[in-house]
Scaffold this motif. Structure first.
Motif, PDB file in Angstrom:
ATOM      1  N   VAL A 352     -38.137  38.997  71.872  1.00  0.00           N
ATOM      2  CA  VAL A 352     -38.947  37.873  72.342  1.00  0.00           C
ATOM      3  C   VAL A 352     -40.355  38.334  72.672  1.00  0.00           C
ATOM      4  O   VAL A 352     -41.338  37.688  72.309  1.00  0.00           O
ATOM      5  CB  VAL A 352     -38.298  37.215  73.578  1.00  0.00           C
ATOM      6  CG1 VAL A 352     -39.186  36.086  74.122  1.00  0.00           C
ATOM      7  CG2 VAL A 352     -36.916  36.680  73.239  1.00  0.00           C
ATOM      8  N   PHE A 353     -40.440  39.491  73.336  1.00  0.00           N
ATOM      9  CA  PHE A 353     -41.751  40.047  73.698  1.00  0.00           C
ATOM     10  C   PHE A 353     -41.611  41.541  73.896  1.00  0.00           C
ATOM     11  O   PHE A 353     -40.622  42.026  74.444  1.00  0.00           O
ATOM     12  CB  PHE A 353     -42.289  39.400  74.976  1.00  0.00           C
ATOM     13  CG  PHE A 353     -43.614  39.955  75.430  1.00  0.00           C
ATOM     14  CD1 PHE A 353     -44.805  39.420  74.956  1.00  0.00           C
ATOM     15  CD2 PHE A 353     -43.688  41.034  76.315  1.00  0.00           C
ATOM     16  CE1 PHE A 353     -46.034  39.928  75.345  1.00  0.00           C
ATOM     17  CE2 PHE A 353     -44.913  41.549  76.705  1.00  0.00           C
ATOM     18  CZ  PHE A 353     -46.093  41.000  76.215  1.00  0.00           C
ATOM     19  N   SER A 354     -42.627  42.295  73.470  1.00  0.00           N
ATOM     20  CA  SER A 354     -42.692  43.725  73.741  1.00  0.00           C
ATOM     21  C   SER A 354     -44.162  44.133  73.726  1.00  0.00           C
ATOM     22  O   SER A 354     -44.835  43.983  72.699  1.00  0.00           O
ATOM     23  CB  SER A 354     -41.912  44.516  72.686  1.00  0.00           C
ATOM     24  OG  SER A 354     -41.932  45.904  72.998  1.00  0.00           O
ATOM     25  N   GLY A 355     -44.663  44.600  74.865  1.00  0.00           N
ATOM     26  CA  GLY A 355     -46.071  44.961  74.884  1.00  0.00           C
ATOM     27  C   GLY A 355     -46.551  45.488  76.210  1.00  0.00           C
ATOM     28  O   GLY A 355     -45.803  45.572  77.199  1.00  0.00           O
ATOM     29  N   TRP A 356     -47.830  45.854  76.219  1.00  0.00           N
ATOM     30  CA  TRP A 356     -48.507  46.429  77.371  1.00  0.00           C
ATOM     31  C   TRP A 356     -49.526  45.436  77.919  1.00  0.00           C
ATOM     32  O   TRP A 356     -50.126  44.671  77.168  1.00  0.00           O
ATOM     33  CB  TRP A 356     -49.227  47.723  76.989  1.00  0.00           C
ATOM     34  CG  TRP A 356     -48.314  48.808  76.523  1.00  0.00           C
ATOM     35  CD1 TRP A 356     -47.806  48.984  75.266  1.00  0.00           C
ATOM     36  CD2 TRP A 356     -47.798  49.878  77.317  1.00  0.00           C
ATOM     37  NE1 TRP A 356     -46.998  50.086  75.223  1.00  0.00           N
ATOM     38  CE2 TRP A 356     -46.975  50.663  76.462  1.00  0.00           C
ATOM     39  CE3 TRP A 356     -47.942  50.251  78.652  1.00  0.00           C
ATOM     40  CZ2 TRP A 356     -46.310  51.793  76.918  1.00  0.00           C
ATOM     41  CZ3 TRP A 356     -47.283  51.390  79.101  1.00  0.00           C
ATOM     42  CH2 TRP A 356     -46.475  52.145  78.239  1.00  0.00           C
ATOM     43  N   THR A 357     -49.738  45.502  79.238  1.00  0.00           N
ATOM     44  CA  THR A 357     -50.765  44.678  79.881  1.00  0.00           C
ATOM     45  C   THR A 357     -51.523  45.527  80.892  1.00  0.00           C
ATOM     46  O   THR A 357     -50.910  46.172  81.755  1.00  0.00           O
ATOM     47  CB  THR A 357     -50.154  43.464  80.604  1.00  0.00           C
ATOM     48  OG1 THR A 357     -49.398  42.684  79.670  1.00  0.00           O
ATOM     49  CG2 THR A 357     -51.247  42.590  81.212  1.00  0.00           C
ATOM     50  N   GLY A 358     -52.854  45.541  80.784  1.00  0.00           N
ATOM     51  CA  GLY A 358     -53.704  46.187  81.775  1.00  0.00           C
ATOM     52  C   GLY A 358     -54.221  45.145  82.748  1.00  0.00           C
ATOM     53  O   GLY A 358     -54.603  44.037  82.350  1.00  0.00           O
ATOM     54  N   LEU A 359     -54.235  45.500  84.032  1.00  0.00           N
ATOM     55  CA  LEU A 359     -54.624  44.551  85.080  1.00  0.00           C
ATOM     56  C   LEU A 359     -55.618  45.184  86.035  1.00  0.00           C
ATOM     57  O   LEU A 359     -55.545  46.385  86.326  1.00  0.00           O
ATOM     58  CB  LEU A 359     -53.391  44.098  85.873  1.00  0.00           C
ATOM     59  CG  LEU A 359     -52.331  43.306  85.113  1.00  0.00           C
ATOM     60  CD1 LEU A 359     -50.994  43.391  85.822  1.00  0.00           C
ATOM     61  CD2 LEU A 359     -52.759  41.859  84.963  1.00  0.00           C
ATOM     62  N   SER A 360     -56.544  44.392  86.527  1.00  0.00           N
ATOM     63  CA  SER A 360     -57.445  44.829  87.591  1.00  0.00           C
ATOM     64  C   SER A 360     -57.840  43.600  88.397  1.00  0.00           C
ATOM     65  O   SER A 360     -57.860  42.483  87.875  1.00  0.00           O
ATOM     66  CB  SER A 360     -58.690  45.504  87.022  1.00  0.00           C
ATOM     67  OG  SER A 360     -59.391  44.620  86.155  1.00  0.00           O
ATOM     68  N   GLY A 361     -58.137  43.800  89.683  1.00  0.00           N
ATOM     69  CA  GLY A 361     -58.468  42.626  90.487  1.00  0.00           C
ATOM     70  C   GLY A 361     -58.820  42.980  91.918  1.00  0.00           C
ATOM     71  O   GLY A 361     -58.849  44.163  92.322  1.00  0.00           O
ATOM     72  N   ILE A 362     -59.118  41.943  92.666  1.00  0.00           N
ATOM     73  CA  ILE A 362     -59.469  42.068  94.079  1.00  0.00           C
ATOM     74  C   ILE A 362     -58.679  41.047  94.880  1.00  0.00           C
ATOM     75  O   ILE A 362     -58.418  39.941  94.396  1.00  0.00           O
ATOM     76  CB  ILE A 362     -60.992  41.863  94.295  1.00  0.00           C
ATOM     77  CG1 ILE A 362     -61.363  42.092  95.771  1.00  0.00           C
ATOM     78  CG2 ILE A 362     -61.447  40.488  93.824  1.00  0.00           C
ATOM     79  CD1 ILE A 362     -62.859  42.116  96.010  1.00  0.00           C
ATOM     80  N   ARG A 363     -58.259  41.426  96.088  1.00  0.00           N
ATOM     81  CA  ARG A 363     -57.547  40.517  96.975  1.00  0.00           C
ATOM     82  C   ARG A 363     -58.231  40.521  98.335  1.00  0.00           C
ATOM     83  O   ARG A 363     -58.520  41.568  98.910  1.00  0.00           O
ATOM     84  CB  ARG A 363     -56.079  40.920  97.107  1.00  0.00           C
ATOM     85  CG  ARG A 363     -55.385  40.866  95.750  1.00  0.00           C
ATOM     86  CD  ARG A 363     -53.935  40.580  95.794  1.00  0.00           C
ATOM     87  NE  ARG A 363     -53.487  40.117  94.482  1.00  0.00           N
ATOM     88  CZ  ARG A 363     -52.228  39.923  94.137  1.00  0.00           C
ATOM     89  NH1 ARG A 363     -51.272  40.151  95.030  1.00  0.00           N
ATOM     90  NH2 ARG A 363     -51.913  39.479  92.939  1.00  0.00           N
ATOM     91  N   PHE A 364     -58.484  39.307  98.813  1.00  0.00           N
ATOM     92  CA  PHE A 364     -59.246  39.111 100.040  1.00  0.00           C
ATOM     93  C   PHE A 364     -58.582  38.003 100.845  1.00  0.00           C
ATOM     94  O   PHE A 364     -58.271  36.949 100.300  1.00  0.00           O
ATOM     95  CB  PHE A 364     -60.684  38.732  99.655  1.00  0.00           C
ATOM     96  CG  PHE A 364     -61.482  38.111 100.759  1.00  0.00           C
ATOM     97  CD1 PHE A 364     -61.965  38.883 101.805  1.00  0.00           C
ATOM     98  CD2 PHE A 364     -61.781  36.757 100.746  1.00  0.00           C
ATOM     99  CE1 PHE A 364     -62.702  38.302 102.827  1.00  0.00           C
ATOM    100  CE2 PHE A 364     -62.524  36.182 101.759  1.00  0.00           C
ATOM    101  CZ  PHE A 364     -62.994  36.955 102.797  1.00  0.00           C
ATOM    102  N   ASN A 365     -58.301  38.258 102.119  1.00  0.00           N
ATOM    103  CA  ASN A 365     -57.732  37.194 102.956  1.00  0.00           C
ATOM    104  C   ASN A 365     -58.188  37.369 104.393  1.00  0.00           C
ATOM    105  O   ASN A 365     -58.553  38.465 104.835  1.00  0.00           O
ATOM    106  CB  ASN A 365     -56.210  37.214 102.864  1.00  0.00           C
ATOM    107  CG  ASN A 365     -55.574  38.206 103.801  1.00  0.00           C
ATOM    108  OD1 ASN A 365     -55.242  37.889 104.946  1.00  0.00           O
ATOM    109  ND2 ASN A 365     -55.431  39.454 103.352  1.00  0.00           N
TER     110      ASN A 365
END
Length: 366
Positions: A352-365
């Motif tokens: 169904v799915f096979s792959g890589w994902t790169g992620l970056s982000g910021i979290r503020f609360n």
């Protein structure tokens, strides 16, 4: 609105870099501003604070089924938190949608709590049911960008209901009843109810660790169909452990989901290590198994691949994530980056799915 929010994030990061190793009291002062009023001896109102969070993340998907990339305003919420005389607390949060330009997209939570002591409390309103160690953590406390797929599929939404919390010795517990019909306002009991119970035992003293607890969570559907407030299973059980000793942490959880559709099992293993007081390394492993194709692919961000079916379903799912967090001001302001691999098989072993994902982000609360 998207451009404005991203510019705000860049300014926050730049200001942090310019301040270097300056005293942390700067952040203490900044995060004190949302507390607009406090009077511990007030005859009526004792505290009034503004609360909110903003989470921005970028994704880059590279899979056998295709590629995708983009930015997402993952969460934008704002609201109030108050305390009144008589041990009464009230909070409310609204969810906004920057992509649609909506300051009001839905009512996220509305909670009235009576807490006469640290050992007992009763809450009423649109509440997060206490189920699963991962789901119980607020998004800003998460060590990873997203929760485990099976937790995210099975977990209950914020729902209308009543919950009771108690504590005795090393035990603490929670029971609640909630409406099964989720909507953008309060929700309802039109399609029946969910029953939730949770029991946790604190092993810190016996183990000598900084933190050690084991927890059992149980969620039961009343059998009426058409619920929109949870996953498709009738009975959801989660058994977990949460440990911390110095820089090393570990969270593990086993899920058993059964009834209405085929029984599904899930396992999560999440160790972490604090390289410094601010830099944290995280590994997240997750697997799910079922005899039928009842496991849905991840909304973030496998479904962004245009060649995938609109509702990709599978029987087996494996996931691995390695990430690095930089906590500028604890969990209240942090930068995150990581890379993940996911694989899902459908019926007869078809991919169904096979792959890589790169992620970056910021979290503020606040």
């Amino acid at each position: 609105m998207n451009v404005l929010l991203r510019c705000l994030c860049l300014l926050v990061v730049l200001a942090t870099w310019l301040r270097g190793q300056e005293e942390p009291s700067f952040y203490d002062r900044m995060w004190a501003y949302p507390k607009l009023y406090t009077n511990p001896k007030g005859s009526f109102l004792r505290e009034f604070s503004l609360i909110g969070r903003y989470e921005l993340q970028n994704y880059q998907v590279d899979s056998h089924e295709g590629n995708a990339s983009g930015w997402e305003n993952r969460r934008i919420r704002y609201g109030i938190r108050t305390q009144f005389a008589g041990n009464i607390q009230f909070s409310a949060q609204i969810n906004a949608d920057a992509d649609q330009g909506l300051l009001y997209e839905r009512l996220w939570s509305l909670i009235l709590t009576w807490k006469p002591s640290d050992l007992f409390s009763v809450s009423l309103g649109k509440i997060r049911p206490r189920w699963s160690q991962e789901w119980a953590k607020s998004s800003y406390e998460l060590l990873t960008f997203e929760r485990s797929l099976l937790v995210d599929t099975a977990r209950p939404f914020y729902l209308p209901g009543v919950a009771i919390d108690g504590k005795k010795g090393r035990w603490d517990w929670n029971v609640g009843i909630y409406g099964g019909d989720w909507d953008r306002e309060l929700g309802s009991f039109n399609v029946g109810a969910l029953y939730v119970a949770s029991l946790r035992y604190d092993l810190t003293q016996q183990t000598g660790l900084d933190r050690a607890n084991v927890r059992l969570d149980y969620m039961q559907d009343d059998g009426r169909r058409g619920k929109t407030g949870k996953g498709p299973w009738d009975t959801n059980i989660a058994l977990s452990a949460d440990l911390k000793d110095g820089p090393l942490g570990l969270m593990t959880e086993v899920l058993m989901l059964t009834g209405n559709v085929d029984t599904t099992w899930g396992l999560t293993f999440m160790p972490s290590y604090d390289l410094t007081s601010k830099v944290q390394l995280v590994l997240h492993l997750h697997a799910a198994r079922s005899d039928a194709a009842v496991i849905r692919d991840s909304r973030r961000y496998e479904r962004e691949v245009s060649t995938l079916p609109q509702r990709g379903m599978g029987r087996h799912y494996e996931f691995a994530y390695l990430g690095l967090n930089y906590r500028i001001y604890g969990d209240r302001l942090k930068l995150m980056t990581g890379i993940e691999y996911a694989h899902m098989d459908g019926v007869r072993g078809t991919e169904v799915f096979s792959g890589w994902t790169g992620l970056s982000g910021i979290r503020f609360n606040f």
